[in-house]
Design an enzyme around this catalytic site. Structure first.
Site, PDB file in Angstrom:
ATOM      1  N   SER A   1      -0.888   5.325   1.442  1.00 56.46           N
ATOM      2  CA  SER A   1       0.431   5.848   1.392  1.00 56.46           C
ATOM      3  C   SER A   1       0.787   7.223   1.372  1.00 56.46           C
ATOM      4  CB  SER A   1       1.022   4.990   0.431  1.00 56.46           C
ATOM      5  OG  SER A   1       0.976   3.445   0.809  1.00 56.46           O
TER       6      SER A   1
ATOM      7  N   THR B   1       2.024  -1.624  -5.546  1.00 58.45           N
ATOM      8  CA  THR B   1       0.841  -2.159  -4.926  1.00 58.45           C
ATOM      9  C   THR B   1       0.130  -2.806  -6.223  1.00 58.45           C
ATOM     10  OG1 THR B   1      -1.229  -1.852  -3.858  1.00 58.45           O
ATOM     11  CG2 THR B   1      -0.722  -0.051  -5.329  1.00 58.45           C
TER      12      THR B   1
ATOM     13  N   LYS C   1       3.410  -6.271  -8.086  1.00 54.08           N
ATOM     14  CA  LYS C   1       4.264  -6.693  -7.216  1.00 54.08           C
ATOM     15  C   LYS C   1       5.321  -7.646  -7.750  1.00 54.08           C
ATOM     16  CE  LYS C   1       1.689  -5.292  -3.125  1.00 54.08           C
ATOM     17  NZ  LYS C   1       1.104  -5.513  -1.838  1.00 54.08           N
TER      18      LYS C   1
ATOM     19  N   ASP D   1       5.571  -6.786   3.055  1.00 55.83           N
ATOM     20  CA  ASP D   1       3.983  -6.905   3.247  1.00 55.83           C
ATOM     21  C   ASP D   1       3.863  -8.029   4.230  1.00 55.83           C
ATOM     22  OD1 ASP D   1       2.774  -4.902   1.481  1.00 55.83           O
ATOM     23  OD2 ASP D   1       2.700  -6.435  -0.248  1.00 55.83           O
TER      24      ASP D   1
ATOM     25  N   ALA E   1       1.282  -9.936  -2.896  1.00 56.10           N
ATOM     26  CA  ALA E   1       0.716  -9.864  -1.372  1.00 56.10           C
ATOM     27  C   ALA E   1       0.590 -10.990  -0.815  1.00 56.10           C
ATOM     28  CB  ALA E   1      -0.333  -8.907  -1.147  1.00 56.10           C
TER      29      ALA E   1
ATOM     30  N   ASN F   1      -7.726 -19.630  -4.943  1.00 52.92           N
ATOM     31  CA  ASN F   1      -7.578 -18.774  -5.805  1.00 52.92           C
ATOM     32  C   ASN F   1      -8.472 -18.949  -6.962  1.00 52.92           C
ATOM     33  OD1 ASN F   1      -6.333 -15.944  -6.672  1.00 52.92           O
ATOM     34  ND2 ASN F   1      -5.814 -17.215  -8.623  1.00 52.92           N
ATOM     35  N   ARG F   2      -9.149 -17.949  -7.463  1.00 53.85           N
ATOM     36  CA  ARG F   2     -10.193 -18.197  -8.650  1.00 53.85           C
ATOM     37  C   ARG F   2      -9.585 -18.885  -9.833  1.00 53.85           C
ATOM     38  NH1 ARG F   2     -12.570 -12.303  -8.933  1.00 53.85           N
ATOM     39  NH2 ARG F   2     -10.264 -12.070  -8.665  1.00 53.85           N
TER      40      ARG F   2
ATOM     41  N   GLN G   1      -7.086 -21.745 -10.534  1.00 51.34           N
ATOM     42  CA  GLN G   1      -6.258 -22.912  -9.827  1.00 51.34           C
ATOM     43  C   GLN G   1      -4.896 -22.931 -10.055  1.00 51.34           C
ATOM     44  OE1 GLN G   1      -7.881 -24.721  -7.817  1.00 51.34           O
ATOM     45  NE2 GLN G   1      -6.777 -26.735  -7.581  1.00 51.34           N
TER      46      GLN G   1
END
Length: 289
Positions: free
Chosen positions: A32, A77, A81, A118, A147, A166-167, A169
């Site tokens: 950025s 970032t 977020k 995003d 994100a 997602n790891r 749950q």
């Protein structure tokens, strides 16, 4: 940098300079600053944009310190977020829906405006690659952070059915609950279910240089030839996931396009110019890798 850097005017930084930056942990990978300072030089704006490392415990203090120091705002970032969403006084509609903020604007009335760019930037990167989201098809998102929230909402707006894996749950279930129509695929089985999807998006930091697992490369053996594989990580420019997808003959979209397109709104808010994402901009940022 390429010879294009020599064609830019010198950067203007005076006592009246407008200031912004990017908050993250880590933040050294971020391009950025390269992008925004390129635009500042291109458009002759008196200003600067800097990297701002801040760990989660220091995030709120860092934001308030920047505001007190006269900054115009900041990008946010990983991993901040959702914290930025909670901190903002005013939210745009996209941020409200996504539950995440990646752009902060410090307003003259003292309030902090939170924006979510995003998702729009990601969709714009797909469109720029001539791979726009297809209505009534399915997308699988890896991750359930800020994100992922923004990207999922943007894809739903384009008529796609969104699934989350997602790891942890519970985080996937919470995101699916926040986005009506979304569902959850257990992390342990998503690779086996790839044949059900036309778009796979890695919204995590897995595969990022300097991240928790820079070699992240799941199996794509069950993918159909129609699958598009996208990764919002852009350092390295071709992540192990994207390299594997290319070896399988799949179409891919890297994270640089999302970075470029999501940045426009913040730049306009902070510096008063609406920059263009053109070939010269992409070439300049690419040459910073």
């Amino acid at each position: 940098m390429s010879t294009s850097s020599s064609l830019l005017p010198p950067q203007i930084i005076t006592g009246k300079a407008r200031l912004a930056g990017v908050l993250g942990w880590p933040v050294a990978h971020s391009r950025s600053p390269v992008l925004h300072n390129y635009w500042l030089r291109q458009y002759g704006v008196d200003g600067a944009y800097v990297p701002l490392p801040a760990d989660p415990e220091s995030f709120v203090a860092a934001v308030l310190g920047l505001q007190a120091a006269g900054f115009r705002g900041a990008n946010v970032t990983i991993p901040h977020k959702e914290a930025a969403y909670k901190l903002a006084d005013v939210l745009d509609e996209t941020a409200k829906r996504a539950g995440a903020v990646n752009t902060l604007v410090f307003r003259e009335d003292g309030k902090i405006l939170g924006l979510s760019t995003d998702g729009g930037g990601f969709v714009a990167s797909l469109e720029a690659a001539s791979l726009p989201p297809q209505p009534r098809t399915r997308a699988l998102l890896l991750g359930a952070g800020g994100a992922a929230r923004s990207v999922a909402a943007a894809l739903q707006d384009k008529g796609m059915q969104v699934s989350i894996t997602n790891r942890t749950q519970e985080r996937a279930e919470a995101l699916a609950e926040a986005l009506p129509g979304a569902d959850v695929v257990p992390w342990s089985v998503w690779e086996q279910q790839l044949g059900d999807f036309t778009l796979l998006v890695n919204t995590t930091s897995l595969g990022m240089e300097g991240g928790p697992d820079p070699l992240f490369c799941p199996s794509l053996a069950q993918a159909t030839p129609q699958l598009v594989v996208a990764d919002i990580v852009y350092v390295p420019r071709v992540t192990p996931l994207l390299a594997s997808a290319q070896k399988h003959g799949l179409r891919t979209v890297g994270g640089l396009g999302m970075l470029l397109h999501q940045a426009r709104l913040g730049f306009r808010e902070w510096f008063g110019v609406d920059p263009q994402v053109d070939d010269a901009t992409q070439e300049y940022v690419l040459n910073s890798f």
